[in-house]
Design a protein around this motif. Structure first.
Motif, PDB file in Angstrom:
ATOM      1  N   ALA A 257     -16.741   8.301   4.032  1.00 23.64           N
ATOM      2  CA  ALA A 257     -15.937   7.787   2.655  1.00 23.64           C
ATOM      3  C   ALA A 257     -16.755   7.936   1.787  1.00 23.64           C
ATOM      4  O   ALA A 257     -16.432   7.514  -0.332  1.00 23.64           O
ATOM      5  CB  ALA A 257     -15.967   6.284   3.297  1.00 23.64           C
ATOM      6  N   GLY A 258     -18.555   7.501   1.699  1.00 23.54           N
ATOM      7  CA  GLY A 258     -19.433   7.415   0.811  1.00 23.54           C
ATOM      8  C   GLY A 258     -19.127   9.143   0.044  1.00 23.54           C
ATOM      9  O   GLY A 258     -19.489   9.402  -1.409  1.00 23.54           O
ATOM     10  N   GLU A 264     -15.194  10.784  -6.368  1.00 21.52           N
ATOM     11  CA  GLU A 264     -14.351  10.078  -6.999  1.00 21.52           C
ATOM     12  C   GLU A 264     -15.282   9.673  -8.541  1.00 21.52           C
ATOM     13  O   GLU A 264     -14.658   9.751  -9.713  1.00 21.52           O
ATOM     14  CB  GLU A 264     -13.976   8.891  -6.201  1.00 21.52           C
ATOM     15  N   LEU A 265     -16.499   9.257  -8.202  1.00 25.48           N
ATOM     16  CA  LEU A 265     -17.553   8.810  -9.622  1.00 25.48           C
ATOM     17  C   LEU A 265     -17.933  10.027  -9.982  1.00 25.48           C
ATOM     18  O   LEU A 265     -18.072   9.522 -11.691  1.00 25.48           O
ATOM     19  CB  LEU A 265     -18.696   8.638  -8.662  1.00 25.48           C
ATOM     20  N   VAL A 304     -22.608   4.703   8.594  1.00 29.60           N
ATOM     21  CA  VAL A 304     -22.124   5.791   8.724  1.00 29.60           C
ATOM     22  C   VAL A 304     -21.062   5.927   7.955  1.00 29.60           C
ATOM     23  O   VAL A 304     -20.536   7.228   7.701  1.00 29.60           O
ATOM     24  CB  VAL A 304     -21.973   6.129  10.361  1.00 29.60           C
ATOM     25  N   ASP A 305     -20.456   5.220   7.006  1.00 28.85           N
ATOM     26  CA  ASP A 305     -19.548   4.815   6.645  1.00 28.85           C
ATOM     27  C   ASP A 305     -19.794   5.607   5.014  1.00 28.85           C
ATOM     28  O   ASP A 305     -19.105   6.369   4.355  1.00 28.85           O
ATOM     29  CB  ASP A 305     -18.873   3.576   6.446  1.00 28.85           C
TER      30      ASP A 305
END
Length: 358
Positions: A257-258, A264-265, A304-305
């Motif tokens: 997800a990161g 996106e950032l 871990v996300d």
């Protein structure tokens, strides 16, 4: 640990192939542990050295006093040689080199940029052997002229910060024409057959990182290890730069997800800059700061996300947690078995010529 065993002649020939690397490192095998921030600390480093490899402490952003304590703690766990990896851009680099001298460190590896001649001299004047990374033959030759004692060539298959060229191509470019100092090959190495291949091309040894992350002795969080064990080679992806106006240093890590949020950032920041809501410099800084502390969150805290899951493509070969000694033993058995199968005449006492043997 692998059940198969290979013949003694193959073991002798393997020892001959990596003799130069073993002599340089002062070890039984020419397998260096890659310096991975938060992972390559006293426990894993000492375990690699105790198993006949060459552990390397990752200094990262440590201040000098913390590095001194970590070196001393590592030495309390092993009487075998180990090295220290220093980041060239560290503001206290000279003091860190002095700490290595005061602690009697035998090998200093400089990463994150080419060390200057003065840095190399400072390391060597302190009694240590100086090592660094060479992404091209030209840069490797330049480092040799500056007095470097050994080089590591690391391909894009590696985890963490990466270059654009594969390990196999770098080996073909550099190994035949750079013989003045020992050269260790890194990036995507997870089996003994690969080690053998690079030794036969003239490498002095190899450096392995990802394969050791899930070692029993590694302090990486259980969730971090489980992600590695479940991952395939295709999950270890290089970070993507969306707009050349906003440079992104490529980092190979497992997608999560990161990493999706990072994409996106970038789009959001670029849009704000294009609308005049913020400056380009401010946008670049925001993008650079996204991953600050993310590796520690993943390795130590088990996030871990949203944390950074730096991993090489050889992560697909990490299938379980096992002691460092078993990992190294597996690699040796695989290399020796490949040698034995390739040169059956050795059973009859013949000694075939081996490429790269000195």
């Amino acid at each position: 640990m692998t059940d198969a065993t290979s013949d003694g002649a193959a073991g002798v020939r393997l020892d001959r192939l990596w003799a130069r690397g073993c002599a340089f490192l002062g070890t039984r095998t020419a397998i260096m542990g890659g310096a991975m921030s938060w992972v390559s600390e006293r426990h894993l480093v000492s375990a690699i050295s105790n198993a006949g490899g060459f552990g390397v402490l990752a200094c990262g952003s440590m201040p000098p006093d913390l590095l001194a304590a970590e070196i001393a703690a590592t030495r309390a766990l092993t009487a075998q040689p180990f090295g220290v990896n220093l980041i060239n851009m560290h503001p206290d680099l000279d003091r860190l080199i002095d700490v290595c001298r005061e602690q009697g460190v035998s090998h200093v590896v400089v990463a994150g940029g080419f060390p200057s001649g003065a840095t190399i001299k400072r390391i060597k004047d302190g009694g240590a052997r100086a090592m660094t990374f060479a992404p091209t033959l030209v840069s490797g030759k330049r480092m040799v002229k500056l007095g470097i004692d050994a080089l590591v060539i690391e391909g894009t298959e590696a985890g963490g910060h990466i270059g654009p060229v594969s390990t196999t191509v770098l080996a073909q470019e550099i190994l035949p024409d750079l013989r003045e100092v020992p050269v260790f090959v890194a990036g995507g190495i997870g089996r003994g057959e690969a080690i053998l291949s690079y030794l036969e091309q003239g490498a002095a040894g190899v450096q392995i990182g990802t394969r050791f992350v899930c070692a029993t002795e590694s302090i990486a969080h259980p969730r971090f290890k489980q992600v590695f064990i479940r991952a395939s080679a295709r999950d270890a992806q290089a970070s993507v730069q969306i707009d050349p106006r906003f440079p992104v240093i490529p980092v190979r890590a497992l997608a999560n997800a990161g990493s999706k949020r990072f994409m996106e950032l970038q789009r959001e920041v670029i849009a704000r800059v294009d609308r005049g809501e913020t400056t380009r410099d401010e946008g670049i800084l925001e993008i650079e700061h996204f991953w600050a502390g993310a590796l520690r969150r993943a390795v130590i805290d088990g996030d871990v996300d949203s944390g950074s899951l730096m991993a090489g493509q050889s992560v697909g070969l990490v299938t379980r947690e096992q002691p460092v000694a078993d990992i190294i033993a597996d690699l040796i058995v695989q290399a020796e078995s490949a040698l034995a199968a390739r040169c059956p005449q050795a059973h009859a006492g013949e000694q075939p010529a081996i490429l790269g043997a000195a």
